[in-house]
Design a protein around this motif. Structure first.
Motif, PDB file in Angstrom:
ATOM      1  N   HIS A 194      38.846 -50.425 -15.175  1.00 34.31           N
ATOM      2  CA  HIS A 194      37.644 -50.747 -15.933  1.00 34.31           C
ATOM      3  C   HIS A 194      37.918 -50.636 -17.425  1.00 34.31           C
ATOM      4  N   PRO A 195      37.225 -51.400 -18.253  1.00 38.56           N
ATOM      5  CA  PRO A 195      37.355 -51.223 -19.703  1.00 38.56           C
ATOM      6  C   PRO A 195      36.953 -49.805 -20.107  1.00 38.56           C
ATOM      7  N   ASN A 196      37.633 -49.287 -21.113  1.00 42.64           N
ATOM      8  CA  ASN A 196      37.314 -47.946 -21.608  1.00 42.64           C
ATOM      9  C   ASN A 196      35.879 -47.918 -22.113  1.00 42.64           C
ATOM     10  N   LEU A 197      35.077 -47.006 -21.566  1.00 44.83           N
ATOM     11  CA  LEU A 197      33.651 -46.989 -21.872  1.00 44.83           C
ATOM     12  C   LEU A 197      33.384 -46.668 -23.331  1.00 44.83           C
ATOM     13  N   ALA A 198      34.136 -45.751 -23.878  1.00 47.53           N
ATOM     14  CA  ALA A 198      33.899 -45.360 -25.269  1.00 47.53           C
ATOM     15  C   ALA A 198      34.341 -46.448 -26.242  1.00 47.53           C
ATOM     16  N   ALA A 199      35.478 -47.111 -25.938  1.00 50.08           N
ATOM     17  CA  ALA A 199      36.021 -48.106 -26.865  1.00 50.08           C
ATOM     18  C   ALA A 199      35.394 -49.488 -26.678  1.00 50.08           C
ATOM     19  N   HIS A 200      34.883 -49.784 -25.476  1.00 50.19           N
ATOM     20  CA  HIS A 200      34.352 -51.123 -25.195  1.00 50.19           C
ATOM     21  C   HIS A 200      32.964 -51.005 -24.567  1.00 50.19           C
ATOM     22  N   LEU A 201      32.072 -50.341 -25.253  1.00 47.56           N
ATOM     23  CA  LEU A 201      30.717 -50.181 -24.742  1.00 47.56           C
ATOM     24  C   LEU A 201      30.000 -51.524 -24.627  1.00 47.56           C
ATOM     25  N   ASP A 202      30.429 -52.531 -25.426  1.00 53.50           N
ATOM     26  CA  ASP A 202      29.785 -53.839 -25.380  1.00 53.50           C
ATOM     27  C   ASP A 202      30.052 -54.578 -24.076  1.00 53.50           C
ATOM     28  N   LYS A 203      31.006 -54.099 -23.268  1.00 52.81           N
ATOM     29  CA  LYS A 203      31.299 -54.726 -21.991  1.00 52.81           C
ATOM     30  C   LYS A 203      30.492 -54.124 -20.849  1.00 52.81           C
ATOM     31  N   TYR A 204      29.550 -53.279 -21.176  1.00 51.69           N
ATOM     32  CA  TYR A 204      28.710 -52.645 -20.168  1.00 51.69           C
ATOM     33  C   TYR A 204      27.242 -52.792 -20.539  1.00 51.69           C
ATOM     34  N   LEU A 205      26.404 -52.812 -19.532  1.00 53.23           N
ATOM     35  CA  LEU A 205      24.968 -52.627 -19.677  1.00 53.23           C
ATOM     36  C   LEU A 205      24.584 -51.472 -18.764  1.00 53.23           C
ATOM     37  N   ILE A 206      24.007 -50.422 -19.324  1.00 51.66           N
ATOM     38  CA  ILE A 206      23.710 -49.207 -18.557  1.00 51.66           C
ATOM     39  C   ILE A 206      22.249 -48.850 -18.752  1.00 51.66           C
ATOM     40  N   ASP A 207      21.523 -48.772 -17.671  1.00 55.97           N
ATOM     41  CA  ASP A 207      20.135 -48.313 -17.676  1.00 55.97           C
ATOM     42  C   ASP A 207      20.064 -46.951 -17.009  1.00 55.97           C
ATOM     43  N   CYS A 208      19.164 -46.100 -17.525  1.00 47.01           N
ATOM     44  CA  CYS A 208      19.024 -44.757 -16.977  1.00 47.01           C
ATOM     45  C   CYS A 208      17.556 -44.342 -17.064  1.00 47.01           C
ATOM     46  N   HIS A 209      16.993 -43.872 -15.959  1.00 45.68           N
ATOM     47  CA  HIS A 209      15.590 -43.479 -15.925  1.00 45.68           C
ATOM     48  C   HIS A 209      15.438 -42.207 -15.099  1.00 45.68           C
ATOM     49  N   PRO A 210      14.605 -41.286 -15.517  1.00 40.31           N
ATOM     50  CA  PRO A 210      14.301 -40.112 -14.675  1.00 40.31           C
ATOM     51  C   PRO A 210      13.460 -40.528 -13.467  1.00 40.31           C
ATOM     52  N   ILE A 211      13.665 -39.875 -12.345  1.00 38.71           N
ATOM     53  CA  ILE A 211      12.852 -40.085 -11.147  1.00 38.71           C
ATOM     54  C   ILE A 211      12.464 -38.728 -10.582  1.00 38.71           C
ATOM     55  N   HIS A 212      11.466 -38.760  -9.731  1.00 37.28           N
ATOM     56  CA  HIS A 212      10.966 -37.525  -9.160  1.00 37.28           C
ATOM     57  C   HIS A 212      10.942 -37.628  -7.645  1.00 37.28           C
ATOM     58  N   GLY A 213      10.903 -36.496  -6.974  1.00 36.66           N
ATOM     59  CA  GLY A 213      10.734 -36.468  -5.529  1.00 36.66           C
ATOM     60  C   GLY A 213      12.002 -36.537  -4.724  1.00 36.66           C
ATOM     61  N   LEU A 214      13.170 -36.236  -5.314  1.00 33.96           N
ATOM     62  CA  LEU A 214      14.408 -36.201  -4.539  1.00 33.96           C
ATOM     63  C   LEU A 214      14.434 -34.972  -3.645  1.00 33.96           C
ATOM     64  N   ALA A 215      15.123 -35.102  -2.526  1.00 34.94           N
ATOM     65  CA  ALA A 215      15.232 -33.970  -1.600  1.00 34.94           C
ATOM     66  C   ALA A 215      15.938 -32.797  -2.279  1.00 34.94           C
ATOM     67  N   ASP A 216      15.379 -31.611  -2.109  1.00 32.35           N
ATOM     68  CA  ASP A 216      15.954 -30.397  -2.690  1.00 32.35           C
ATOM     69  C   ASP A 216      17.069 -29.904  -1.780  1.00 32.35           C
ATOM     70  N   PRO A 217      18.311 -29.841  -2.260  1.00 36.55           N
ATOM     71  CA  PRO A 217      19.412 -29.391  -1.388  1.00 36.55           C
ATOM     72  C   PRO A 217      19.272 -27.945  -0.946  1.00 36.55           C
ATOM     73  N   THR A 218      18.467 -27.144  -1.665  1.00 41.56           N
ATOM     74  CA  THR A 218      18.263 -25.742  -1.269  1.00 41.56           C
ATOM     75  C   THR A 218      17.104 -25.595  -0.293  1.00 41.56           C
TER      76      THR A 218
END
Length: 669
Positions: free
Chosen positions: A504-528
């Motif tokens: 893969h292209p180096n993320l730090a050096a070639h950030l323009d070759k990526y599109l990254i979305d990130c969103h918080p979500i709720h209600g995931l199963a608690d492993p404990t």
């Protein structure tokens, strides 16, 4: 080039039989193969060639070679204007070579030289064996139904594969119960999809054969070379370099073609035209060279009454810009119907002095819809270049505006994960899986081979991935879908070991070759198991490209990918972050779209008074101070709904300092 009288061996009205009796002292001048026999007259067929199956009549008088003077023109439009003088006919051997060149072993006619200088520039061809024609109802048609079969295969292959380009069968040959066809590798793959289709009441069986068509020749005889050179000579005298014009008008008056005897047989003119097109096809190394050399073609004055007689023109010169069909015998639109979805670059078409001008006065309106770039039809302008450009722009799909990535990280968790993941997936997949995946983690891969791709990047093969693909449009059986969902650390590690190595292209050096979305979500199963309502996490989607290497080879390929992670808190005594779900989709390479984001309508319309109203409302709903509310609105481009959503996502992990809360908030603490 029009039909030339009765076929299937019948004798046209008013014409005597070919083996009419004549004077014994005169020899035949028809040019067919003959051998002097002592026992009686020679038996010849209607074309004047020796009938090898019939025995000579013993004890009879010598045959008279002089033809009966009672001759008449075949009924229907004549193929081409024939000269009054009698034309010498080609020998039977020459006829066989011409026919082989046209419809069968055209490795000979399409070769540019006696050697194989063009072998490295011609794409490889594939030979397919088709069974079922003999058992079909089409077998009783003229020519054994071969033409109908080829048309059926081309049409069904294009519609079954849902492709826009034309499928073309280059060569065809009937041998016994089989039909051998040759096509490019790309077209052959589509034709194979027609296997087991029903054709004229019979089921077709199509298989690939490595031996090629039986009896195929790879070398040119001296006679074939002579025919090819003479046809090239005809083309050279009819080509205007400056105008880029190939003038094929009035071919019936060409002395060389007449001398070669093309206009003495029943279907010779059509075969002659196909031979000319075959020679033309072999003169150019690339399609672009053909487009650059030939822009205009004239077929005026050839008595053509149906484009099926010159259909090979659209195969050889599909990008013709100007075409002259004037002074022919086209009577109705049906005679031009087979060109409806061809010649997509045609700008000028001349049909002057054809019967269709009188029979159908509205033909121009109809034909204007057949050819999207047609500007001039029989001297009448039917659209302007600006209209053509506007129609093309309207026909293209409008891309969805790209607003760029929406990366709403929490405490740098998403950034830290994706940076480490991309590097380790290329370098150390085993330890990467051991760190972030557990026994409840799931992984799946989906291959999309039909995705749009960049034309300048070769489409790769998918053998290393397709057997694991869980693409639901292809895998529809529930057990098969379940079997391709890999659950648990051990299964994921074992699968990753079988996938090709990637870079893969180096993320730090070639950030323009990526599109990254990130969103918080709720209600995931608690492993404990301590939170029945679930815990918070985030969903992250990454779009980009990578190069891989097929195992056992040095061949590399470039592909695009989309990868969606669901991240949640890890189990006790494990890594604090774990991958709950990992879905990888791969497809042919296509560059990422550029951002087309512009200020929203709401932002452009917001004035000072509206900003103050939104500021007060946000303070009221969030109980933040005006300073922090203003910062929140500014980060959302004064989009109130987006600012409120940002606040609700951030409040779970951001502790607002006490001095930024108003008195009512302090009362709640």
């Amino acid at each position: 080039m029009a039909p030339m009288g009765p076929k299937k061996g019948s004798v046209p009205n008013g014409r005597g039989p070919r083996n009419a009796q004549g004077n014994a002292g005169k020899s035949s001048t028809r040019g067919g193969i003959s051998k002097r026999r002592a026992g009686g007259p020679l038996r010849v067929d209607r074309d004047g060639d020796l009938n090898m199956d019939a025995s000579a009549t013993a004890g009879g008088s010598q045959p008279n070679a002089k033809r009966s003077q009672n001759k008449s023109t075949p009924s229907g439009p004549s193929a081409l204007t024939r000269p009054s003088a009698r034309n010498p006919r080609p020998t039977a051997k020459a006829q066989q070579i011409i026919q082989r060149v046209i419809s069968g072993d055209a490795s000979q006619i399409s070769s540019r030289t006696r050697g194989s200088r063009r072998a490295d520039t011609v794409p490889p061809s594939v030979t397919l064996k088709v069974e079922g024609l003999k058992a079909s109802r089409a077998a009783s048609n003229e020519g054994g139904g071969l033409r109908e079969l080829l048309s059926f295969l081309e049409r069904k292959a294009q519609s079954t594969g849902q492709i826009t380009r034309h499928i073309r069968i280059k060569k065809s040959q009937m041998r016994g119960d089989f039909v051998y066809i040759t096509a490019s590798k790309e077209d052959a793959q589509e034709i194979l999809k027609v296997n087991n289709f029903l054709f004229a009441g019979a089921t077709l069986t199509i298989t690939e054969t490595q031996e090629g068509a039986p009896g195929a020749s790879t070398t040119l005889s001296s006679t074939a070379l002579e025919i090819k050179e003479r046809l090239q000579g005809v083309l050279s005298t009819r080509y205007d370099v400056d105008a880029k014009l190939l003038n094929l008008s009035s071919l019936g008056e060409d002395p060389i073609l007449n001398q070669m005897g093309f206009f003495s047989g029943e279907s010779s003119p059509e075969k002659m035209f196909r031979a000319l097109m075959a020679v033309c096809d072999g003169l150019f190394k690339t399609a672009q060279a053909k487009r650059d050399a030939v822009v205009s073609i004239s077929l005026a004055g050839n008595n053509i009454n149906d484009v099926s007689q010159i259909l090979s023109l659209t195969d050889t010169f599909p990008d013709t810009v100007n075409l002259d069909l004037s002074r022919n015998q086209f009577k109705e639109l049906k005679a031009l119907q087979k060109w409806r979805h061809r010649l997509r670059s045609l700008q000028t078409l001349l049909l002057n002095e054809n019967p269709i001008e009188v029979a159908n006065s509205n033909y121009k309106e109809e034909m204007g819809t057949w050819f999207p770039k047609l500007l001039n039809l029989s001297g009448t302008q039917i659209r302007t270049p600006e209209q053509v450009a506007a129609e093309e722009a309207a026909s293209r799909p409008t891309p969805i505006p790209q607003s760029g990535p929406d990366f709403r990280d929490i405490g740098g968790v998403g950034e830290g994960f994706i940076t480490e993941f991309m590097a380790l997936y290329d370098a150390d997949r085993h330890n990467l899986a051991a760190k972030y995946y557990d026994e409840q983690s799931t992984f799946s891969i989906a291959v999309n081979t039909q995705s749009p791709h960049s034309p300048d990047v070769p489409v790769p093969t998918w053998g290393a991935y397709i057997k694991f693909s869980r693409n639901h449009t292809k895998i529809t059986h529930p057990p098969s879908r379940q079997n391709r969902l890999f659950t648990g650390l051990n299964q994921i590690q074992a699968l990753w070991q079988q996938l090709p190595r990637t870079q893969h292209p180096n993320l730090a050096a070639h950030l323009d070759k990526y599109l990254i979305d990130c969103h918080p979500i709720h209600g995931l199963a608690d492993p404990t198991g301590q939170e029945p309502r679930g815990v918070d996490g985030m969903v992250m989607t990454v779009h980009g490209d990578f190069e891989d290497q097929e195992s056992g080879t040095q061949k590399t390929a470039k592909r695009s990918f989309s990868r969606t992670f669901v991240l949640g808190p890890g189990a006790p005594d494990r890594n604090p972050i774990r991958v709950v779900s990992d879905m990888l989709a791969i497809k042919p390479f296509k560059a990422l779209p550029t951002s087309t984001s512009t200020p929203t309508t709401q932002t452009m319309a917001v004035d000072g008074q509206q900003k103050e109203q939104m500021l007060m409302e946000l303070c009221k709903q969030t109980r933040m101070t005006p300073d922090y509310s203003r910062l929140c609105l500014e980060s959302a481009n004064w989009n109130f709904d987006q600012a409120l959503a940002i606040f609700n996502e951030k409040k779970v992990c951001i502790t607002i300092p006490m001095n930024h809360l108003d008195e009512s908030q302090l009362m709640l603490l």
